[in-house]
Scaffold this motif. Sequence first.
Motif, PDB file in Angstrom:
ATOM      1  N   LEU A 164      -6.511   4.517 -10.206  1.00 38.59           N
ATOM      2  CA  LEU A 164      -5.343   4.582  -9.324  1.00 38.59           C
ATOM      3  C   LEU A 164      -5.669   4.034  -7.930  1.00 38.59           C
ATOM      4  N   THR A 165      -6.849   4.355  -7.436  1.00 42.54           N
ATOM      5  CA  THR A 165      -7.243   3.873  -6.110  1.00 42.54           C
ATOM      6  C   THR A 165      -7.507   2.370  -6.135  1.00 42.54           C
ATOM      7  N   GLU A 166      -8.183   1.910  -7.178  1.00 39.75           N
ATOM      8  CA  GLU A 166      -8.482   0.477  -7.263  1.00 39.75           C
ATOM      9  C   GLU A 166      -7.228  -0.359  -7.483  1.00 39.75           C
ATOM     10  N   ALA A 167      -6.142   0.251  -7.967  1.00 36.86           N
ATOM     11  CA  ALA A 167      -4.877  -0.464  -8.153  1.00 36.86           C
ATOM     12  C   ALA A 167      -4.107  -0.606  -6.839  1.00 36.86           C
ATOM     13  N   ASP A 168      -4.545   0.088  -5.797  1.00 36.27           N
ATOM     14  CA  ASP A 168      -3.873   0.010  -4.500  1.00 36.27           C
ATOM     15  C   ASP A 168      -4.006  -1.412  -3.951  1.00 36.27           C
ATOM     16  N   PRO A 169      -2.893  -2.023  -3.514  1.00 39.24           N
ATOM     17  CA  PRO A 169      -2.944  -3.397  -2.990  1.00 39.24           C
ATOM     18  C   PRO A 169      -3.894  -3.584  -1.809  1.00 39.24           C
ATOM     19  N   ALA A 170      -4.064  -2.578  -0.961  1.00 41.25           N
ATOM     20  CA  ALA A 170      -4.986  -2.709   0.171  1.00 41.25           C
ATOM     21  C   ALA A 170      -6.434  -2.711  -0.307  1.00 41.25           C
ATOM     22  N   LYS A 188       0.707  12.342  -9.550  1.00 43.96           N
ATOM     23  CA  LYS A 188      -0.752  12.192  -9.602  1.00 43.96           C
ATOM     24  C   LYS A 188      -1.416  12.301  -8.237  1.00 43.96           C
ATOM     25  N   LEU A 189      -0.643  12.102  -7.186  1.00 50.37           N
ATOM     26  CA  LEU A 189      -1.175  12.161  -5.826  1.00 50.37           C
ATOM     27  C   LEU A 189      -0.674  13.435  -5.163  1.00 50.37           C
ATOM     28  N   VAL A 190      -1.600  14.324  -4.798  1.00 49.03           N
ATOM     29  CA  VAL A 190      -1.260  15.602  -4.181  1.00 49.03           C
ATOM     30  C   VAL A 190      -1.023  15.418  -2.689  1.00 49.03           C
ATOM     31  N   HIS A 197       0.847  -1.204   0.000  1.00 50.19           N
ATOM     32  CA  HIS A 197       0.000   0.000   0.000  1.00 50.19           C
ATOM     33  C   HIS A 197       0.880   1.251   0.000  1.00 50.19           C
ATOM     34  N   MET A 198       1.889   1.288   0.877  1.00 46.65           N
ATOM     35  CA  MET A 198       2.779   2.443   0.968  1.00 46.65           C
ATOM     36  C   MET A 198       3.634   2.594  -0.292  1.00 46.65           C
ATOM     37  N   ALA A 199       4.075   1.492  -0.867  1.00 46.45           N
ATOM     38  CA  ALA A 199       4.847   1.555  -2.118  1.00 46.45           C
ATOM     39  C   ALA A 199       3.987   2.139  -3.238  1.00 46.45           C
ATOM     40  N   HIS A 200       2.714   1.748  -3.280  1.00 46.08           N
ATOM     41  CA  HIS A 200       1.785   2.279  -4.286  1.00 46.08           C
ATOM     42  C   HIS A 200       1.621   3.787  -4.101  1.00 46.08           C
ATOM     43  N   ILE A 201       1.459   4.222  -2.868  1.00 46.52           N
ATOM     44  CA  ILE A 201       1.313   5.650  -2.572  1.00 46.52           C
ATOM     45  C   ILE A 201       2.561   6.405  -3.031  1.00 46.52           C
ATOM     46  N   ARG A 202       3.749   5.892  -2.677  1.00 51.18           N
ATOM     47  CA  ARG A 202       4.994   6.561  -3.080  1.00 51.18           C
ATOM     48  C   ARG A 202       5.105   6.649  -4.599  1.00 51.18           C
TER      49      ARG A 202
END
Length: 151
Positions: free
Chosen positions: A123-129, A93-95, A81-86
């Motif tokens: 992008l949100t649906e691609a998040d592993p969590a 794309k993430l503010v 989840h954190m890797a996806h955010i980074r």
Amino acid sequence: MKKFLQTTLLTLVLSLCLGIAAQAQTKAKPATKKAPAKAAQKKPESGAEAPEMKTYYMALLKRGPYQPTDTAEVNGIQRAHMAHIRQIAADGKLVMAGPFLDNGDLRGIFIFDVASLEEARALTEADPAVKAGKLILELHPWMSQRGTKLP
């Protein structure tokens, strides 16, 4: 009571964001007449400085139906989840993103600077969590002054 706390927390977060946007807007000279939303994103030709508004997309991340109890699995999902955010932040794309700290059903937010609601959803649906079902999303278009920052 839990719903009340969630609603209160969400109201406080949105009030903070709107307050910051309003504070930034008071520094600029107000426009003399209202313009359509699209026109508000362009600088006025008269030279008057009006705030440039922009549509962002806010994802509210909520507790999902799958809550693993195995520590290794929980930690693995969190690392991914954190890797996806980074990665999406590095892609520009993430503010802003962050968790809520009250351990309620509302777990966190993402604020995206992307072209469409569909792109923010992807992008949100691609998040592993989210994929694992640990988080579910609620997505909304949201307008704020371009360049507004938290202090």
